[in-house]
Design a protein around this motif. Structure first.
Motif, PDB file in Angstrom:
ATOM      1  N   SER A 251       0.823  -1.211   0.000  1.00  0.00           N
ATOM      2  CA  SER A 251       0.000   0.000   0.000  1.00  0.00           C
ATOM      3  C   SER A 251       0.853   1.255   0.000  1.00  0.00           C
ATOM      4  O   SER A 251       0.565   2.222  -0.728  1.00  0.00           O
ATOM      5  CB  SER A 251      -0.938   0.001   1.215  1.00  0.00           C
ATOM      6  OG  SER A 251      -0.194  -0.040   2.424  1.00  0.00           O
ATOM      7  N   SER A 254       2.738   1.641  -3.422  1.00  0.00           N
ATOM      8  CA  SER A 254       1.755   1.899  -4.481  1.00  0.00           C
ATOM      9  C   SER A 254       1.302   3.351  -4.439  1.00  0.00           C
ATOM     10  O   SER A 254       1.168   4.012  -5.478  1.00  0.00           O
ATOM     11  CB  SER A 254       0.557   0.962  -4.339  1.00  0.00           C
ATOM     12  OG  SER A 254       0.928  -0.387  -4.552  1.00  0.00           O
ATOM     13  N   GLN A 255       1.066   3.888  -3.245  1.00  0.00           N
ATOM     14  CA  GLN A 255       0.695   5.300  -3.117  1.00  0.00           C
ATOM     15  C   GLN A 255       1.834   6.202  -3.562  1.00  0.00           C
ATOM     16  O   GLN A 255       1.620   7.218  -4.239  1.00  0.00           O
ATOM     17  CB  GLN A 255       0.304   5.604  -1.674  1.00  0.00           C
ATOM     18  CG  GLN A 255      -0.993   4.980  -1.221  1.00  0.00           C
ATOM     19  CD  GLN A 255      -1.291   5.257   0.245  1.00  0.00           C
ATOM     20  OE1 GLN A 255      -0.623   6.064   0.881  1.00  0.00           O
ATOM     21  NE2 GLN A 255      -2.290   4.577   0.781  1.00  0.00           N
ATOM     22  N   ARG A 260       0.207   0.403  -9.107  1.00  0.00           N
ATOM     23  CA  ARG A 260       0.275  -0.811  -8.303  1.00  0.00           C
ATOM     24  C   ARG A 260       1.714  -1.320  -8.192  1.00  0.00           C
ATOM     25  O   ARG A 260       2.391  -1.555  -9.186  1.00  0.00           O
ATOM     26  CB  ARG A 260      -0.601  -1.903  -8.923  1.00  0.00           C
ATOM     27  CG  ARG A 260      -0.528  -3.259  -8.216  1.00  0.00           C
ATOM     28  CD  ARG A 260      -1.248  -3.251  -6.885  1.00  0.00           C
ATOM     29  NE  ARG A 260      -1.126  -4.548  -6.201  1.00  0.00           N
ATOM     30  CZ  ARG A 260      -1.815  -4.869  -5.111  1.00  0.00           C
ATOM     31  NH1 ARG A 260      -2.663  -3.991  -4.590  1.00  0.00           N
ATOM     32  NH2 ARG A 260      -1.657  -6.052  -4.543  1.00  0.00           N
TER      33      ARG A 260
END
Length: 294
Positions: A251, A254-255, A260
């Motif tokens: 997460s 990916s941010q 992704r």
């Protein structure tokens, strides 16, 4: 731009460097720091304190500004915005309180400078004239070479040493002035696994024994995963700061990348899959194509 800095407590020496009386005074402090080349922003709004004894790993794809951050701390590169202090003052070139291990570059075989000569340059190479106490300096050089296990080749030309042996000598040179801060720029590049372990052990021993703050730029976190207190991950003009467990997640990355990115843990190793910079995938996985300049 998204950014976070985890508030989790530090582990190992940095967490108790100040004793029971309170928090330690940061050796490095950045506030609202930004660095850009023209319209290209490497990072901005960076708030970061590095405490005595802390081991901070700096990760990110090629061109994200990892080496540039070290240049800022060395006084070689001004910030575009914000402020930075090193040992309570603006960074300046040639500080004896900062040890620097540059990127690993094999020296030509015909280089006749001996290992002890290279270490001595770390002590008095910035001075003009003859040393006032050559005997004391010679003894100090032997002491440092011994501390990194390099006395056996103290009088061997550095061009004839292996990559791992050369890196031991470079670490000895960086420690020659008993620095309070150690800056390492890709010190594991092109080294075999055993040499990587040697280098990381030497750096970790230094920060534990002397509470030296370590800023360790690397293209692969796995060799230092068990040593790191926090990670500064630079990418896409943004950053994340936190423990490895906080930053090296699907997460979070990916941010940071805006796409992704999968972070897998395989037999105690971290593998990053799907990052836009293909080199990052190989580097974090420890694959054969690892390497490259930050």
């Amino acid at each position: 731009m998204e950014r976070t800095e985890a508030a989790a407590p530090l582990t190992r020496p940095a967490a108790h460097a100040a004793g029971e009386g309170g928090l330690a005074t940061p050796l490095i402090s950045l506030r609202g720091a930004a660095l850009a080349y023209g319209d290209r922003v490497l990072w901005r709004d960076l708030d970061l304190d590095v405490l005595p004894g802390e081991f901070l790993a700096v990760l990110g794809p090629n061109g994200s500004g990892k080496t540039s951050l070290l240049r800022v701390l060395l006084g070689r590169q001004p910030l575009t915005a914000g402020s930075v202090t090193v040992l309570g003052r603006a960074p300046r070139r040639g500080s004896s309180h900062i040890g620097y291990v540059p990127q690993q570059k094999s020296l030509p075989a015909h280089t006749m400078l001996r290992a002890r000569d290279l270490v001595r340059l770390g002590m008095d190479g910035h001075r003009w004239g003859i040393s006032l106490n050559p005997g004391a300096i010679g003894r100090r050089v032997d002491e440092i070479l011994g501390s990194v296990g390099a006395m056996a080749y103290a009088d061997v030309p550095v061009g004839k040493l292996s990559g791992g042996e050369q890196q031991r000598v470079r670490i000895a040179q960086a420690l020659a002035t008993d620095p309070r801060i150690l800056l390492c720029d890709e010190p594991l590049l092109s080294l075999d696994l055993q040499s990587q372990r040697t280098v990381t052990t030497l750096v970790d021993q230094r920060r534990r024994s002397a509470e030296t703050a370590v800023v360790f730029v690397t293209h692969e976190i796995n060799p230092v995963l068990g040593l790191v207190d926090r990670v500064l991950y630079l990418a896409q003009g943004g950053f994340r700061i936190g423990t490895p467990d906080e930053v090296m997640t699907t997460s979070t990355l990916s941010q940071l990348y805006g796409t992704r990115v999968d972070v897998l843990r395989v037999r105690g190793r971290i593998v990053v899959v799907g990052a836009p910079d293909a080199a990052t995938v190989h580097n974090h996985a420890g694959g054969p194509n690892g390497g490259g300049r930050p």
